[in-house]
Scaffold this active site. Structure first.
Site, PDB file in Angstrom:
ATOM      1  CD  GLU A 290      -2.839  -1.148   2.374  1.00 17.37           C
ATOM      2  OE1 GLU A 290      -3.476  -0.109   2.571  1.00 17.37           O
ATOM      3  OE2 GLU A 290      -2.907  -2.161   3.086  1.00 17.37           O
ATOM      4  CB  CYS A 324      -1.413   6.976   2.482  1.00 16.62           C
ATOM      5  SG  CYS A 324      -2.124   5.807   3.609  1.00 16.62           S
TER       6      CYS A 324
END
Lengths: 528, 462
Positions: A290, A324
């Site tokens: 990720e 993020c």
């Protein structure tokens, strides 16, 4: 237990004074422990804490003269020892069965829930997380344990597929093998926990390598993993430097699954390394990454600016933009641009900046000096190219970076394209909603996205065409909750896995089919 | 909380209940066929309400359209939104096509549609909002006083997101006080509606939304929030004291309420405001902890040594509290059943009236049963109409307001002022309230429920 339904751990209601007082008590307790130098993070292999000659200090980013704890760094020898130990434990761990492993996760969740304020308080000092964010981080960690435990109970039993007379067909999952988790510092409990417990519950003996910056909180977690009943040769904790031990683990032929959350560049390196099959490795590594995002929020011409300003404020500057999922680009349609920007800049200027131990703090420092210097450099460069709309003020001590807003930013520019992981926002205008979507999609990433609109047609268009793993309509773009908003992106944001979602565990297992012919000597039991 | 506070009897007698019902019937008799403007089907708003109550999808879409309208800057945008929200509904509701649903947004007819829709919504808003500015609302306030109705003015606004916006809010309150205290006392209608009624010691009264006065107001920033809000309320109160104006501090959601009560006590417990007449605070009966809160206010009034005004309402943040507590798995701070709030309202009514020497009880409701209960219980205790008052929202239930006024009670209307943009949010909340399945006004004026049912004693249902 199998009928246990998942429920999210409740965040604290800080409007209740006693909750604030309890939490404050935990903050004071942790601060005292820090002052007495009680926190020492050491590698754990075979259930034993190991002393290492190489040590670093973990600092309080808001007051770097305060050492939160000492971190002993594992070297590649210890890493090899951990790999060998886990390889030995693999079979027993598999035979332990999914139900017992799920129980370990439930216990782990309960252990963390019992100490949730203390864990959150430690995060305040080691990661610079404000109260509410730190509390949410612990809740998410607990959620991962409970959610994956319950998912595993569904996934565990072998399924009978299509049955034809004279044969039985079973479909079930086996663990992939040895797992390595390489965790980031920005959700210093939730993300390492989520990745580790997913790997463990599916039966993979797992090594956790935390981020150097937040090894102390990770070490508290590691101790709880063992306390929850995970066998000592099924779990190892290796605080270490990424460049040496991280790389060594990724390249090891003994490793089967690598689970990584972090930057795009490191993620791609790991994917490349994982694809190489060294001599003696008889399997293909599964790499789960990720990575970053350059997430946009679109402010439609008809948006409710009250909600839009509030939502962007939190998405862009919450935890100083070090998520993020954080919003780093804003595209405002037509006439909404100027009033939006003007209110946003005013509002940003009044956000409270301070030490996150003060509950009032909204804007916290960045994680370390390297980040601070990098971001300040980027801001200085951007100021030479773009129009500054607003820049806030920050204290001189601590790794703070002022909240910064640029306007009229070109879509081809570095500021529009590169993830900064900081409280820096690039804004621009679009002439209509379709153009706004195009501008939003004009990036390598597809992680989160936000739309503030009251046009049913435009909202529908965004559903279809806004490239984002997690799209949020008329709300902030951060704060995904386990099971409610499974989280993860595609394009260069990641390989498309969704943490906290129903498909996540499948990445850690190999499916198997066993077919048995039930007819012997012309005789089949079903027909008797 | 001591035993002494417990009301004289935990339930009231059957004969008292009969009294409440017969009083309520008198009120209903006075109403006759009169309808609040919002329900009048000769007007656009009345028809919209009718459709909203019969077609659920229409209601959501229509109210969302109303909500977005003020931010639409040209006729093309308006016509586009009208189509997006209402074209499905137009299949069933023929009247909508007459109003220009499904016209080409770029065509000439779009301009007509846009104008008509804007006018209609403005008209609808003007039923609930007295004007954009203090000056612009004077005419309406004077009209109300001519009708023997008192007012408290509320300033509508957007979220307060920065200190610049907080300062603007503060200035608006000060400006409103300047205008009202300069103009209203000049009128002959400013004479007390009920001589000697404490609520009529001045005809100027404002309701302050405290959270609008500080942009970083939050329970995590509680200490500073309370300090800064107290400072700013001091400024307003000082000015109100000089000009003889009354003040209510509005209650908000449970995240803000503890700070609001603290600020109220800081300011009006200060020796400087020892003589401030009946500073007002709001108590929300839908809150499970409202009884404890009331006893806290009673203690405060005793310590202060001078009475305070308490506006008892059911509460306006029910949806928000419910959503927030459900999403976070928190115990809900509000009663889940409307009837429980009604029952609690009566319980709190009794406590307020029984301690009337410390309070000016102000019963804010449109529910004839709740208000009748208060009036009868006051009478039962030997109190007079000069000892308490009734409050209602401007534009929501004029016939009910007038009916109580004619019975000799002081009725004060809560009068909002503000621009169209923030006004729409307020308008939508009022429309939702009127069309809700639980709405007393709806049951009375639209569903025509049996009067006996409307006046029945509410009981706790959880």
């Amino acid at each position: 237990m199998s009928d246990r339904t998942f429920q999210n751990e409740s965040p604290l209601d800080f409007s209740i004074a006693s909750h604030r007082d309890d939490f404050n008590g935990a903050v004071g307790l942790v601060r005292k422990r820090i002052e007495q130098r009680e926190y020492v993070a050491k590698p754990i292999v075979e259930g034993r804490r190991r002393d290492c000659s190489e040590q670093i200090s973990s600092l309080d980013p808001a007051a770097p003269s305060r050492i939160v704890g000492t971190v002993h760094l594992a070297d590649t020898h210890l890493a090899q020892e951990a790999l060998d130990s886990l390889a030995t434990g693999a079979r027993i761990f598999n035979e332990m069965g999914y139900e017992k492993r799920a129980h370990c996760l439930l216990r782990l969740g309960d252990l963390m829930a019992r100490r949730r304020n203390e864990l959150a308080a430690l995060m305040i000092y080691e990661a610079g997380k404000p109260w509410k964010e730190a509390d949410a981080d612990v809740c998410e960690a607990i959620d991962f344990c409970r959610y994956y435990a319950i998912e595993m109970l569904k996934l565990g039993p072998p399924r009978q597929l299509m049955q034809v007379t004279g044969e039985t067909n079973y479909y079930f999952y086996r663990p992939r093998g040895l797992g390595v988790v390489i965790a980031p510092w920005n959700f210093p409990l939730a993300i390492p926990c989520g990745m580790t417990v997913a790997s463990l519950v599916t039966g993979n003996p797992t090594i956790l390598k935390p981020a150097e910056q937040t090894s102390v909180i990770a070490s508290e977690f590691a101790a709880l993993v063992l306390e929850a009943g995970v066998p000592p040769n099924a779990f190892a904790f290796l605080p270490a430097l990424g460049e040496s031990v991280g790389k060594f683990l990724v390249e090891s032929p003994q490793v089967h699954v690598i689970c990584f959350t972090g930057s795009r560049d490191v993620g791609l390196q790991i994917l490349r390394a994982g694809a190489t099959v060294p001599a003696g490795q008889n399997h293909v590594k599964r790499v789960i990454t990720e990575m970053g995002g350059k997430n946009a929020a679109i402010i439609d011409e008809d948006a409710d600016l009250d909600e839009a300003v509030k939502g962007v404020l939190y998405s862009a500057f919450g935890f100083a933009g070090q998520k993020c999922s954080a919003c780093s680009r804003v595209i405002a349609v037509g006439d909404s641009y100027e009033p939006f920007l003007s209110r946003l800049c005013d509002a940003t200027g009044d956000l409270l900046v301070g030490h996150p131990e003060d509950p009032a703090t909204f804007l916290n420092p960045l994680i370390d000096q390297t980040s601070q210097e990098r971001v300040l450099r980027e801001i200085a460069d951007a100021r030479g190219v773009h129009t500054l709309a607003f820049q806030g003020e920050v204290p001189s001590e601590g790794f703070y970076v002022p909240a910064t807003i640029f306007r009229d930013v070109e879509t081809r520019s570095r500021l529009w394209q590169e993830e900064l992981f900081a409280p820096v926002l690039a804004c621009r205008q679009a002439s209509n909603f379709l153009e706004a979507i195009e501008m939003a999609n004009n990036t390598q990433y597809a992680l989160t996205g936000g739309v503030f609109s009251r046009s049913p047609k435009n909202i529908e268009y965004a559903y279809q065409h806004f490239e984002a793993g997690n799209l949020y309509i008329n709300r902030s773009t951060t704060g995904a909750i386990v099971c409610r908003q499974p989280f993860g992106g595609y394009r260069l944001s990641g390989i498309g896995s969704k943490a906290g979602g129903p498909d996540y565990l499948l990445q850690f297992v190999d499916p198997r089919t066993v077919t048995e012919n039930s007819m012997r000597r012309g005789f089949t039991p079903e027909l008797v | 909380m001591t035993q002494a506070h417990v009301p004289s009897s935990s339930t009231v007698s059957d004969s008292f209940q009969t009294e409440v019902v017969s009083f309520g019937k008198q009120i209903f008799q006075q109403l006759g066929k009169e309808q609040p403007g919002a329900f009048n089907k000769n007007f656009w708003s009345g028809r919209i309400m009718e459709w909203s109550m019969t077609q659920k999808d229409f209601k959501t879409n229509m109210f969302r359209l109303v909500d977005v309208l003020p931010s639409l800057r040209n006729s093309e945008a308006i016509a586009t939104h009208v189509n997006e929200y209402l074209s499905d509904a137009a299949k069933n509701i023929h009247g909508l096509v007459e109003w220009g649903v499904n016209v080409d947004p770029k065509g000439l007819r779009a301009k007509v549609t846009a104008l008509m829709v804007k006018q209609s919504v403005k008209q609808m808003a003007s039923q609930f909002i007295a004007g954009e500015t203090p000056e612009g609302s004077l005419k309406q306030i004077r009209r109300l006083r001519k009708l023997q109705l008192a007012c408290t003015v509320d300033l509508l606004g957007e979220y307060c997101l920065s200190e610049k916006e907080a300062q603007e809010y503060l200035k608006r309150y000060m400006d409103a006080l300047v205008v009202f205290s300069r103009e209203i006392p000049k009128w002959k209608e400013s004479e007390p509606l009920i001589p000697g009624h404490p609520g009529e010691s001045s005809a100027v009264c404002i309701s302050v939304k405290l959270s609008a006065l500080y942009s970083q107001c939050s329970s995590l920033n509680a200490k500073r929030s309370v300090e800064i809000l107290s400072e700013r309320l001091f400024t307003i109160a000082r000015y109100a004291q000089q000009h003889g104006a009354l003040i209510y501090c509005d209650a908000e959601d449970t995240a803000h309420n503890p700070m609001i009560y603290q600020v109220f006590q800081n300011v009006f417990g200060d020796s400087e405001f020892r003589n401030f007449p009946y500073p007002g605070i709001v108590l929300q009966a839908y809150l499970k902890d409202s009884e404890a809160r009331l006893y806290e206010l009673l203690e405060f009034a005793k310590t202060r040594g001078a009475p305070i005004a308490v506006r008892l309402v059911k509460g306006a943040y029910w949806d928000m509290e419910t959503v927030l507590s459900q999403q976070n798995n928190w115990e809900s701070p509000v009663f889940s059943k409307k009837e429980s709030s009604d029952a609690n309202y009566e319980k709190l009514t009794r406590i307020l009236l029984e301690n009337q020497q410390h309070f000016l009880p102000a019963f804010g409701s449109h529910n004839v049963r709740s208000l009748s209960f208060a009036c009868c219980y006051a009478k039962h205790l030997g109190l007079t109409p000069a000892d308490f008052e009734l409050q209602m929202l401007y534009g929501m239930a004029e016939p009910i307001a007038r009916a109580f006024q004619k019975q000799g009670y002081l009725v004060r209307l809560y009068v909002p002022l503000g621009e169209l943009l923030p006004g729409m949010g307020y308008l939508v909340r009022r429309l939702l309230e009127n069309t809700s399945n639980e709405s007393f006004l709806r049951h009375t004026f639209f569903d025509s429920n049996e009067i006996e049912t409307l006046l029945a004693e509410p009981t706790f249902k959880g």
